[in-house]
Design an enzyme around this catalytic site. Structure first.
Site, short mmCIF file in Angstrom:
data_model
loop_
_atom_site.label_atom_id
_atom_site.label_comp_id
_atom_site.label_asym_id
_atom_site.label_seq_id
_atom_site.Cartn_x
_atom_site.Cartn_y
_atom_site.Cartn_z
N LYS A 32 0.84 -1.20 0.00
CA LYS A 32 0.00 0.00 0.00
C LYS A 32 0.88 1.25 0.00
CE LYS A 32 -3.69 -0.42 2.60
NZ LYS A 32 -4.28 -0.60 3.93
N ARG A 103 -3.11 3.38 8.64
CA ARG A 103 -3.48 2.20 7.85
C ARG A 103 -2.37 1.16 7.84
NH1 ARG A 103 -4.76 4.61 2.03
NH2 ARG A 103 -6.05 2.74 1.91
N GLY A 112 -8.16 -6.83 4.58
CA GLY A 112 -8.95 -6.97 5.80
C GLY A 112 -8.31 -7.78 6.91
N MET A 114 -5.55 -7.05 8.52
CA MET A 114 -4.96 -6.23 9.57
C MET A 114 -5.81 -4.99 9.76
SD MET A 114 -0.96 -6.71 8.92
CE MET A 114 -1.16 -6.27 7.24
N ARG A 376 -3.70 -1.56 -6.19
CA ARG A 376 -2.89 -2.78 -6.05
C ARG A 376 -3.28 -3.73 -7.18
NH1 ARG A 376 -6.08 -4.32 -0.64
NH2 ARG A 376 -8.10 -4.70 -1.59
N HIS A 490 -16.63 -7.87 1.38
CA HIS A 490 -15.58 -8.73 1.91
C HIS A 490 -15.72 -10.15 1.38
CE1 HIS A 490 -13.88 -11.53 4.92
NE2 HIS A 490 -12.87 -10.68 4.87
N ARG A 652 6.61 -49.09 -11.77
CA ARG A 652 7.35 -49.49 -10.58
C ARG A 652 6.95 -50.89 -10.17
NH1 ARG A 652 6.39 -46.21 -5.14
NH2 ARG A 652 4.38 -47.28 -5.27
N SER A 798 14.58 -41.89 -10.75
CA SER A 798 13.39 -41.09 -10.48
C SER A 798 13.38 -40.84 -8.97
CB SER A 798 12.13 -41.84 -10.91
OG SER A 798 11.00 -41.12 -10.51
N GLY A 800 12.03 -40.41 -5.64
CA GLY A 800 10.79 -40.64 -4.91
C GLY A 800 10.85 -39.80 -3.65
N THR A 801 10.46 -38.54 -3.80
CA THR A 801 10.72 -37.61 -2.69
C THR A 801 9.76 -37.78 -1.52
OG1 THR A 801 9.55 -35.95 -3.99
CG2 THR A 801 11.96 -35.85 -3.98
N ASN A 802 8.71 -38.58 -1.66
CA ASN A 802 7.88 -38.85 -0.48
C ASN A 802 8.69 -39.66 0.53
OD1 ASN A 802 5.83 -37.63 -1.84
ND2 ASN A 802 4.72 -39.50 -2.33
N ASP A 803 9.19 -40.80 0.06
CA ASP A 803 10.00 -41.63 0.96
C ASP A 803 11.31 -40.95 1.32
OD1 ASP A 803 9.05 -44.11 2.00
OD2 ASP A 803 8.78 -44.79 -0.06
N CYS A 865 9.06 -38.21 -8.94
CA CYS A 865 7.70 -38.74 -9.01
C CYS A 865 6.99 -38.66 -7.67
CB CYS A 865 7.71 -40.18 -9.52
SG CYS A 865 8.61 -41.30 -8.45
N TYR A 885 12.44 -34.36 -16.30
CA TYR A 885 10.98 -34.26 -16.18
C TYR A 885 10.55 -34.26 -14.73
CZ TYR A 885 10.88 -39.26 -15.10
OH TYR A 885 11.07 -40.47 -14.51
P1 ADP Z 1 -7.58 -2.30 3.98
O1 ADP Z 1 -6.15 -2.63 3.74
O2 ADP Z 1 -8.25 -3.24 4.87
O3 ADP Z 1 -8.31 -2.00 2.71
P2 ADP Z 1 -7.29 0.54 4.30
O4 ADP Z 1 -6.08 1.03 5.01
O5 ADP Z 1 -7.22 0.60 2.83
O6 ADP Z 1 -7.60 -0.91 4.81
O7 ADP Z 1 -8.46 1.42 4.86
C1 ADP Z 1 -9.78 1.01 5.10
C2 ADP Z 1 -10.75 1.99 4.43
O8 ADP Z 1 -10.56 3.32 4.86
C3 ADP Z 1 -10.60 1.99 2.93
O9 ADP Z 1 -11.87 2.05 2.35
C4 ADP Z 1 -9.86 3.27 2.66
O10 ADP Z 1 -10.13 3.78 1.40
C5 ADP Z 1 -10.37 4.18 3.77
N1 ADP Z 1 -9.35 5.18 4.10
C6 ADP Z 1 -8.11 4.95 4.55
N2 ADP Z 1 -7.44 6.10 4.70
C7 ADP Z 1 -8.27 7.09 4.34
C8 ADP Z 1 -8.13 8.51 4.27
N3 ADP Z 1 -6.98 9.10 4.58
N4 ADP Z 1 -9.17 9.22 3.86
C9 ADP Z 1 -10.33 8.61 3.52
N5 ADP Z 1 -10.54 7.28 3.58
C10 ADP Z 1 -9.51 6.53 3.97
MG MG Z 2 -7.74 -0.86 1.37
MG MG Z 3 8.55 -45.14 -2.08
#
Ligand code: ADP
Ligand code: MG
Ligand code: MG
Length: 909
Positions: A32, A103, A112, A114, A376, A490, A652, A798, A800-803, A865, A885
């Site tokens: 980000k 953020r 989502g 973190m 992204r 989500h 085999r 060949s 046999g990486t399991n064994d 294999c 192979y």
């Molecule tokens: P995630 O990685 O979970 O998408 P974000 O850091 O992108 O979390 O933020 C969560 C939400 O908050 C997103 O919709 C983002 O666009 C919004 N947001 C984050 N920073 C700002 C900001 N400075 N102004 C307005 N909206 C923001």
């Molecule tokens: Mg985001």
């Molecule tokens: Mg074997």
């Protein structure tokens, strides 16, 4: 040391068309942060801010809170000043307050997983300043109540207490809505919002015992630390485990000036994709909400509107919204704000061109001004992945090699899953329709809680909406169904990322968590009821629907063609039946790397002869039983050779310990005794005699052939006769006879002698010949050590990486489930070595074995294999070792072909 530490840059600024960082710095700034910097530098309007590096997250884990804040303080204060001067406001000021967001953002996107907090800098005084400055009381108090809510949940731990409970803040809001007889958040009056702020703070004090922090700097540091902590939160841990991301990557923290989508009807917020993340179609799309902030669109609280007119019309058709209603209540951004739409369309084109990949963007409109908050590479389904890469290549945005490198080989798996049978679908009863959020077919029994997704063998997880806590359950369920939320909710985004069938926003469903029911049009469905989801159309279907194998053509076929242009290492398959061999061949397998002969013996008509052979006390008795097995084996081999005509087939010789074939239950023992005209006791004695303390290291592999040479004789005869029979029909069979579990040179030599003598005998009898090879599996560490000697006679190796993994680690594969999961959770091992080849350790033996073997015989054919032959990182490793192979199960053949091509491209330079 002190000085060095302080010289390091920990904070990177961006904004006003410039930036300290750029998009190549993802490891340091997180995805980000790196992209915010890049966008700022190329002239995309991004609110100014700064990124605290991922390295600080690691420092924090070592040093703790206080020391980390001390390390950061000066740089952060300076960077805040920079935002202040760009925005013309001041952080913590009562009259002209600057508000910021804090953020999270790791080097790879973990949507989502973190935490993020918005609207920092608000308190009882600055809220009044903000209201005065913006002449918008409603907006100021709405922002304030959102801030307490988010900060309370993320930093102060105000979460629901059990899974049936709702969020403590939501509960307060619901209460007030009921009292005021309103339904939407937007209907709250300014006084309502003030009451909410009061009640929220009260709830915080009651539950945590502390006042809500009013000092903006306390708020800032609290949020920064909370973001660092979220790197080690349950959600992030699970996600990291699922994808194998190491703990020491850490997350960056992005601090950024707030822009407001909740300032009224000329403001809004949204999410968009440069192409369709479900199907790959080249169609700009997305969703937005007027007068809303941040997560509102994703959380699915209100029904979002579509960005483009095309998208809006498609949506209206699915949601059964009439055109006049659509225009009045759900217009597209293209129709509602044509200027803003044009600008956004320009940025999406610019960004896709710049990154040369499909982008997933977040934007906010503040009083008629557009801001981009994130971009992204978009998550996508396997089908979309293939289509987008091939399209980008055809549009000449990327080369064919780049198209291959855009693919995650494992995601091809999704394209190989069954789809609903069209005939069955016609007869199916659709009970409702939602949004086709992630294509595919799923059938399962209803469950309503993510942690109960394993309650039945196949489940459909039905939720009002999903949240990041549900990730693990979503992974387990066969399909996901939500009553609320749009195509960017989500549930939808996560499901597409997993390639899991998902229908979102099925408004006709009433889901009741307490009673575990789902009601549609007055009909109630209960936990455990069978439901089918058609993720491609959004139809929710009662009961089970039959499925068929998917058709692979179009872009998939093109992808395979391009792969074959670059793949130098071949891909074979592990197949024990003509059916599997045919499937694998249709996927492009270039031969069979492993046919296990023992599976053939387990079939009903054969197991009896097999048992007679084992129970025989004399060579003569054994030979009699083997003579019964010979024609059956021969016809098995004929079937396989025919399916794989003109391509090599590695067979085999018998491998598992004999006690696996004898009956262990009294009933079946009695039947066997009667059949063989011997006493029950004799059977029992034999079974007891075959019992081993450690069968994995016992009487198996070539130790069987070396103690009972007549088994090797029979199997060789079956192979050679089958090949000759086909030759008579003008079908070319290319057998490669493989001796298993060799550790000592002489074990190999003895078996080879029997094979060659038997073959010669058959050639004489038939007065005809075929070409064949004799080689061995390298699966005992000693074989790798002695590879130069073994290669004096062996014509191929060949691995046999399991064994080999089992014996190198000393882990019994059948018992490893008692400790491996714990080892993985504790980080003692980073990956399951039975899934992903252990390159550091076991790899040494593979490399040494290959090198030593080729010292003796430069053109020695070498392959693999084990299970690893279809795992992308292991395939790349095999390429680097110089294998001819890899061999994998039929359905992984396309994955291995793509991986082989990628390996060749990546390692070319
Ligand atoms: P995630 O990685 O979970 O998408 P974000 O850091 O992108 O979390 O933020 C969560 C939400 O908050 C997103 O919709 C983002 O666009 C919004 N947001 C984050 N920073 C700002 C900001 N400075 N102004 C307005 N909206 C923001
Ligand atoms: Mg985001
Ligand atoms: Mg074997």
């Amino acid at each position: 040391m002190e000085v060095m530490e302080n010289l390091k840059t920990r904070v990177f600024k961006f904004g006003d068309n410039s930036a300290d960082g750029n998009s190549s710095m993802k490891n340091l700034l997180g995805g980000k942060g790196a992209n915010l910097a890049e966008m700022s530098a190329i002239g995309i309007p991004v609110p100014p801010g700064f990124t605290i590096t991922t390295e600080v997250c690691t420092e924090y884990n070592l040093l703790g809170e206080e020391a980390t804040i001390n390390l950061l303080k000066d740089e952060v204060e300076q960077a805040i000043e920079n935002i202040e001067s760009l925005m013309g406001s001041k952080y913590g000021d009562e009259e002209n307050p600057l508000l910021i967001s804090v953020r999270s953002g790791a080097r790879v996107s973990m949507p989502g997983m973190m935490d993020t907090v918005l609207n920092l800098g608000l308190n009882d005084r600055s809220v009044i300043g903000l209201a005065y400055k913006t002449k918008n009381d409603r907006f100021a108090w709405d922002s304030y109540r959102r801030f307490i809510q988010m900060y309370g949940s993320v930093v102060l731990g105000m979460k629901p207490e059990s899974k049936e409970d709702i969020d403590p803040f939501e509960e307060i809001m619901e209460h007030l809505k009921e009292k005021r007889r309103i339904q939407l958040d937007t209907e709250f009056t300014v006084q309502d919002l003030k009451d909410l702020v009061y009640d929220f703070k009260d709830a915080v004090k009651k539950r945590t015992g502390h006042d809500f922090p009013t000092n903006p700097w306390d708020q800032l540091w609290g949020a920064v630390i909370a973001v660092f902590n979220s790197w080690n939160g349950d959600r992030a841990l699970y996600y990291r485990k699922m994808h194998g991301y190491p703990a020491d990557w850490g997350t960056a923290v992005n601090v950024q000036a707030m822009v407001y989508g909740n300032m009224g009807d000329n403001s809004g917020t949204g999410v968009c994709f440069t192409r369709d993340a479900g199907t790959g179609e080249n169609q700009f799309n997305g969703e937005y909400l007027i007068n809303a902030q941040g997560e509102d669109v994703v959380a699915g609280v209100r029904t979002p509107q579509q960005i483009t007119k095309t998208g809006s019309k498609r949506w209206a058709e699915l949601a059964q919204v009439e055109e006049h209603n659509r225009i009045a209540n759900y217009p597209s951004l293209e129709e509602l704000m044509p200027e803003i739409y044009k600008e956004l369309d320009g940025y999406q084109k610019k960004l896709e061109l710049h990154y040369r990949n499909m982008q997933d963007m977040e934007f906010t409109i503040q009083e008629g001004k557009l801001w981009i908050l994130q971009t992204r590479n978009g998550k996508r389904t396997g089908a979309a992945m293939v289509k987008i890469a091939i399209d980008l290549y055809k549009e000449r945005l990327i080369t064919d090699k780049e198209a291959l490198l855009l693919m995650e080989p494992n995601k091809l798996d999704e394209l190989l899953h069954p789809v609903f049978d069209l005939k069955a679908l016609k007869k199916a009863h659709s009970i409702a329709q939602g949004l086709p959020a992630s294509p595919g077919a799923a059938t399962g029994q209803l469950v309503f809680f993510a942690d109960e997704a394993d309650k039945f063998k196949y489940t459909i997880l039905a939720r009002i909406e999903t949240s990041p806590e549900d990730l693990e359950g979503m992974h387990i369920a066969k399909g996901i169904l939500t009553a609320r939320g749009g195509m960017t909710s989500h549930a939808a985004v996560v499901a597409r990322g997993m390639g899991k069938c998902c229908i979102s926003g099925a408004g006709a469903l009433k889901i009741d968590y307490k009673n575990r029911t789902m009601t549609v049009d007055g009909k109630e469905y209960h936990e455990g009821d069978w439901i089918s989801l058609n993720g491609s159309t959004g139809h929710i279907i009662e009961g089970k629907v039959a499925t068929v194998e998917p058709e692979l053509s179009g872009e998939f076929a093109e992808l395979m063609d391009i792969s074959d242009r670059y793949a130098t290492m071949e891909v074979r398959t592990n197949a024990d039946t003509p059916k599997d061999a045919k499937i694998a061949r249709s996927f492009g397998a270039q031969g069979i790397g492993l046919t296990r002969t023992e599976h053939m013996f387990f079939e009903v008509d054969r197991i009896k002869a097999m048992r007679e052979m084992i129970l025989a006390d004399t060579v003569k008795g054994r030979k009699r039983a083997l003579a019964e097995l010979l024609p059956m084996q021969r016809s098995d081999f004929e079937g396989i050779f025919e399916a794989m005509h003109d391509l090599p087939v590695t067979i085999r010789l018998l491998d598992p310990p004999l006690h696996e074939f004898v009956p262990h239950q009294l009933e079946t023992q009695k039947v066997l005794a009667d059949d063989m005209h011997i006493s029950l006791q004799a059977v029992k004695n034999k079974v007891a005699e075959l019992e081993e303390f450690n069968p994995m290291l016992g009487h198996r592999g070539c130790r069987l052939g070396n103690t009972y040479p007549e088994i090797t004789e029979m199997q060789t005869r079956a192979i050679i006769e089958a090949a000759l029979n086909l030759k008579a029909k003008d079908i070319v069979a290319k057998p490669e006879i493989m001796i298993p579990l060799v550790g000592a040179y002489n074990e190999y030599v003895e078996q080879e002698r029997i094979i060659r003598e038997t073959a010669d005998k058959v050639f004489n009898e038939r007065n005809d010949k075929i070409e064949f090879l004799v080689g061995t599996m390298i699966e005992i560490p000693r074989a790798a050590l002695m590879a130069d000697v073994i290669a004096e006679r062996a014509e191929f190796f060949s691995f046999g990486t399991n064994d080999l993994t089992q014996m190198t680690f000393g882990y019994s594969r059948d018992d490893a489930n008692k400790f491996l999961p714990i080892y993985l959770a504790k980080g003692i091992l980073k990956q399951d070595p039975f899934e992903v080849l252990d390159q550091e350790g076991v790899g040494q033996l593979v490399e040494m074995g290959t090198k030593k073997g080729r010292q003796t015989k430069p053109n020695l054919k070498v392959g693999i294999c084990g299970e690893h032959g279809g795992e992308p990182s292991s395939v790349e490793y095999c390429y680097r070792v110089g294998m001819d192979y890899v061999s994998c199960s039929p359905f992984r053949v396309p994955i291995a072909r793509l991986s082989s091509a990628q390996a060749a491209i990546k390692n070319a330079s």
